[in-house]
Design a protein around this motif. Structure first.
Motif, short mmCIF file in Angstrom:
data_model
loop_
_atom_site.label_atom_id
_atom_site.label_comp_id
_atom_site.label_asym_id
_atom_site.label_seq_id
_atom_site.Cartn_x
_atom_site.Cartn_y
_atom_site.Cartn_z
N PRO A 2 0.82 -1.21 0.00
CA PRO A 2 0.00 0.00 0.00
C PRO A 2 0.86 1.26 0.00
O PRO A 2 2.03 1.24 0.41
CB PRO A 2 -0.79 -0.11 1.31
CG PRO A 2 -0.74 -1.55 1.68
CD PRO A 2 0.56 -2.06 1.15
N GLU A 3 0.27 2.35 -0.43
CA GLU A 3 0.97 3.64 -0.45
C GLU A 3 1.48 3.98 0.95
O GLU A 3 0.79 3.77 1.94
CB GLU A 3 0.00 4.73 -0.91
CG GLU A 3 0.67 6.06 -1.11
CD GLU A 3 -0.27 7.10 -1.69
OE1 GLU A 3 -0.08 8.28 -1.38
OE2 GLU A 3 -1.19 6.72 -2.43
N ASP A 38 0.86 5.76 10.74
CA ASP A 38 -0.51 6.27 10.90
C ASP A 38 -1.50 5.60 9.95
O ASP A 38 -2.24 6.27 9.25
CB ASP A 38 -0.54 7.79 10.70
CG ASP A 38 0.35 8.50 11.70
OD1 ASP A 38 0.31 8.13 12.89
OD2 ASP A 38 1.10 9.41 11.29
N ALA A 39 -1.51 4.28 9.94
CA ALA A 39 -2.41 3.54 9.05
C ALA A 39 -3.38 2.71 9.87
O ALA A 39 -3.19 2.48 11.06
CB ALA A 39 -1.59 2.64 8.12
N ASP A 40 -4.45 2.28 9.22
CA ASP A 40 -5.43 1.39 9.84
C ASP A 40 -5.13 -0.04 9.38
O ASP A 40 -4.98 -0.30 8.19
CB ASP A 40 -6.84 1.80 9.40
CG ASP A 40 -7.90 0.93 10.02
OD1 ASP A 40 -8.29 1.20 11.17
OD2 ASP A 40 -8.31 -0.06 9.35
N ALA A 41 -5.03 -0.96 10.32
CA ALA A 41 -4.66 -2.33 10.00
C ALA A 41 -5.71 -3.02 9.13
O ALA A 41 -5.37 -3.73 8.17
CB ALA A 41 -4.43 -3.13 11.28
N VAL A 90 -0.44 -8.73 8.93
CA VAL A 90 -0.59 -7.29 9.16
C VAL A 90 -1.03 -7.08 10.60
O VAL A 90 -1.91 -7.80 11.09
CB VAL A 90 -1.65 -6.70 8.20
CG1 VAL A 90 -1.91 -5.24 8.47
CG2 VAL A 90 -1.27 -6.94 6.74
N MET A 91 -0.42 -6.10 11.28
CA MET A 91 -0.89 -5.75 12.62
C MET A 91 -0.54 -4.30 12.92
O MET A 91 0.40 -3.73 12.37
CB MET A 91 -0.33 -6.68 13.69
CG MET A 91 1.13 -6.53 13.99
SD MET A 91 1.59 -7.65 15.34
CE MET A 91 3.36 -7.41 15.35
N ARG A 92 -1.34 -3.71 13.79
CA ARG A 92 -1.11 -2.34 14.26
C ARG A 92 -0.23 -2.42 15.50
O ARG A 92 -0.38 -3.32 16.32
CB ARG A 92 -2.42 -1.66 14.60
CG ARG A 92 -2.25 -0.18 14.89
CD ARG A 92 -3.55 0.54 14.63
NE ARG A 92 -3.29 1.96 14.52
CZ ARG A 92 -3.62 2.85 15.43
NH1 ARG A 92 -4.25 2.46 16.53
NH2 ARG A 92 -3.36 4.12 15.25
N ILE A 93 0.69 -1.46 15.63
CA ILE A 93 1.57 -1.44 16.79
C ILE A 93 1.34 -0.17 17.59
O ILE A 93 0.62 0.74 17.16
CB ILE A 93 3.05 -1.63 16.40
CG1 ILE A 93 3.53 -0.53 15.44
CG2 ILE A 93 3.24 -3.01 15.77
CD1 ILE A 93 5.01 -0.61 15.12
N VAL A 98 1.23 0.58 11.14
CA VAL A 98 0.88 -0.78 10.76
C VAL A 98 2.16 -1.42 10.25
O VAL A 98 2.92 -0.81 9.50
CB VAL A 98 -0.22 -0.79 9.69
CG1 VAL A 98 -0.36 -2.16 9.04
CG2 VAL A 98 -1.54 -0.36 10.29
N VAL A 99 2.41 -2.65 10.68
CA VAL A 99 3.56 -3.39 10.18
C VAL A 99 3.07 -4.59 9.38
O VAL A 99 2.01 -5.16 9.67
CB VAL A 99 4.53 -3.81 11.30
CG1 VAL A 99 5.23 -2.60 11.89
CG2 VAL A 99 3.82 -4.58 12.39
N ILE A 100 3.83 -4.91 8.36
CA ILE A 100 3.49 -6.00 7.45
C ILE A 100 4.69 -6.94 7.37
O ILE A 100 5.82 -6.50 7.22
CB ILE A 100 3.18 -5.47 6.03
CG1 ILE A 100 2.02 -4.48 6.07
CG2 ILE A 100 2.90 -6.63 5.07
CD1 ILE A 100 1.85 -3.69 4.79
#
Length: 128
Positions: A2-3, A38-41, A90-93, A98-100
């Motif tokens: 993703p961007e 600053d992304a949504d998982a 994928v998970m939010r930290i 968000v980390v992939i």
């Protein structure tokens, strides 16, 4: 990706709790990591499911509820019954990123798969 995704090293992200086991050998594997500030998982995993890697398909479409911050997986495979491909986790930290993690596997031409037992079969990678 993703961007906004930036490639990072394994030590730059918290440990993931899941691991994709590949039941066939010989297999070559590779793992890569990305971070999106600053992304949504859930938005991220849904984007990944809607935009598979060229040449791969998603045999099992994930459906994660809005607000989920735990690990979420999407598997991308060459064919629906394949035991190779890419499993994205994928998970939010805590910092709001968000980390992939991408776990990639390619089977050798002469690969064989372990017997899952009587009446059983292997699920698709990334299916859980």
């Amino acid at each position: 990706m993703p961007e906004g995704a930036v490639r990072v090293e394994a030590g730059d992200v918290p440990a993931f709790h899941s691991h994709q086991a590949w039941p066939c050998t010989p297999v070559a594997t590779l793992t890569g990591y990305w971070r999106i500030p600053d992304a949504d998982a859930v938005d991220t995993v849904n984007w990944m499911a809607a935009n598979p890697t060229p040449g791969l398909t998603i045999p099992f479409m994930p459906h994660y509820p809005a607000g989920n911050t735990g690990e979420m997986n999407v598997g991308e495979l060459p064919t629906p019954d394949s035991q190779e491909g890419i499993v994205f986790s994928v998970m939010r930290i805590d910092d709001g990123s968000v980390v992939i993690r991408a776990q990639v596997a390619a089977l050798a031409a002469d690969a064989t798969c372990a017997d899952p037992g009587p009446g059983a079969r292997w699920g698709a990678p990334g299916q859980g």
